[in-house]
Scaffold this active site. Structure first.
Site, PDB file in Angstrom:
ATOM      1  N   HIS A  44      56.424  69.804  80.235  1.00 57.29           N
ATOM      2  CA  HIS A  44      55.038  69.584  80.641  1.00 57.29           C
ATOM      3  C   HIS A  44      54.615  70.630  81.662  1.00 57.29           C
ATOM      4  CE1 HIS A  44      51.516  67.196  82.185  1.00 57.29           C
ATOM      5  NE2 HIS A  44      51.385  67.035  80.883  1.00 57.29           N
ATOM      6  N   CYS A  45      55.509  70.952  82.583  1.00 61.62           N
ATOM      7  CA  CYS A  45      55.206  71.971  83.601  1.00 61.62           C
ATOM      8  C   CYS A  45      54.925  73.342  82.974  1.00 61.62           C
ATOM      9  CB  CYS A  45      56.373  72.119  84.575  1.00 61.62           C
ATOM     10  SG  CYS A  45      56.846  70.620  85.429  1.00 61.62           S
ATOM     11  N   LEU A  46      55.567  73.631  81.863  1.00 66.81           N
ATOM     12  CA  LEU A  46      55.455  74.950  81.233  1.00 66.81           C
ATOM     13  C   LEU A  46      54.192  75.120  80.397  1.00 66.81           C
ATOM     14  CD1 LEU A  46      59.166  75.299  80.031  1.00 66.81           C
ATOM     15  CD2 LEU A  46      58.032  76.838  81.654  1.00 66.81           C
ATOM     16  N   ARG A  65      51.165  74.864  83.323  1.00 68.00           N
ATOM     17  CA  ARG A  65      50.502  73.600  83.661  1.00 68.00           C
ATOM     18  C   ARG A  65      49.720  73.741  84.971  1.00 68.00           C
ATOM     19  NH1 ARG A  65      48.744  69.400  81.014  1.00 68.00           N
ATOM     20  NH2 ARG A  65      50.446  70.040  79.625  1.00 68.00           N
TER      21      ARG A  65
END
Length: 355
Positions: free
Chosen positions: A346-348, A106
């Protein structure tokens, strides 16, 4: 702009009609960076997180291609073995030999822009410094947007400032949400004022309005990424993380965010519709409060993939998110071991929109 070759351009994307679409816009693919070092998880922790990570990939691949930056041939082969063993449809998986330092795509991945008028796309190659230089080295991660631009044959523009995908949230209608704690932090772009950062957001993301909240949540080492606190679900509705326990450390921060959201007005003058999304009970490991939040979900073409935390609030949170996304399947995946690395689904991931 060529669709068959890739080169750096000095164009200002917004002036050419390019913009960053909302996450619910149809995707060509979702991009990930395969975990291969102890940068975020120790070897033991990495083994614990892989089952959920594979489930995440499988859930994405049900409705779109998954493109994975894989550090080298050894990592590619290891990834193939894990995916095949889990029964993942390999026709939906593309593994690419793109060297990386860490797994948080992300933030180090490309920002894909679209231009519906001429049916073209381009990439913004923002600078990346591992959240203010916290986790060196990050040189390979910083090269990922250009690697992907070359792979896709897309032109790219390099604004020359630090920007992370998790720090911005878009409604697809000209508005971006972000936090002062992150974008105005001295460890990112200390030479820039708030007004100058807003101009970069408008020029290179193609938005016309920047809305600011103050803080993030406790345990978030990104200095307050918006994707743990506030998420657009349509052009004028947000899911906002909410803490009901007044003794919880997150309570004052999230109360402040709710008050800020209530004061905001969109470009058309409308007030935001705010849907409260409960926070999970604190997730603590080795005495450290981890940044667990149901808001760190990923929207795919047919689903919403939500982190869960072995908590009695998991199902109510999934139900609330489901009500906000009629027509999409809501998939909860246990993220307790993933969030030990200080991020979640979401971060990944970083979505690649179609035009």
């Amino acid at each position: 702009m060529s669709l068959t070759s890739s080169s750096e351009t000095s164009l200002i994307p917004a002036r050419e009609g390019f913009f960053f679409p909302a996450e619910w816009h149809p995707h060509v693919a979702t991009w990930l960076s395969w975990p291969h070092t102890e940068a975020s998880w120790t070897n033991e922790r990495q083994e614990l997180m892989f089952p959920a990570y594979i489930d995440f990939i499988k859930a994405i691949s049900d409705s779109e291609q998954v493109c994975i930056n894989a550090h080298n041939d050894i990592v590619i082969q290891a990834a193939k073995l894990r995916l095949l063993a889990a029964g993942v449809n390999m026709d939906r998986i593309t593994l690419l030999p793109h060297p990386t330092n860490d797994s948080w795509c992300r933030d180090h991945g490309p920002a894909f822009l679209i231009n519906p008028t001429n049916k073209q796309r381009m990439i913004v190659n923002w600078g990346y410094n591992a959240w203010g230089g916290k986790y060196p080295p990050y040189d390979r991660d910083d090269l990922i947007p250009v690697e992907i631009a070359h792979y896709r044959g897309l032109d790219y523009v390099t604004p020359g400032i630090i920007m992370e995908g998790g720090s911005v949230e878009f409604n697809g209608a000209g508005t971006v949400l972000t936090s002062r704690a992150c974008l105005l932090n001295q460890n990112r772009n200390s030479q820039l004022t708030q007004a100058q950062i807003e101009q970069y957001l408008c020029d290179f993301y193609g938005v016309q309005q920047v809305l600011w909240v103050e803080e993030g949540i406790v345990g978030d080492d990104t200095d307050g990424h918006i994707d743990d606190t506030v998420r657009f679900v349509n052009e004028d509705t947000v899911l906002a993380a909410y803490e009901s326990n007044q003794n919880d450390d997150n309570y004052p921060f999230l109360q402040e965010i709710h008050q800020e959201l209530k004061q905001m007005r969109l470009l058309n003058g409308k007030q935001l519709t705010i849907v409260e999304l409960p926070m999970p009970d604190p997730v603590v490991s080795d005495g450290l409060r981890l940044p667990a939040s149901y808001a760190n979900f990923l929207i795919t073409n047919k689903s919403v993939i939500v982190p869960t935390f072995r908590c009695h609030k998991d199902q109510p949170a999934l139900d609330i998110i489901g009500q906000c996304f009629p027509g999409r399947q809501v998939i909860g995946i246990d993220s307790t071991d993933i969030v030990w690395g200080l991020g979640s689904f979401h971060c990944l991931s970083q979505q690649e929109p179609s035009v």
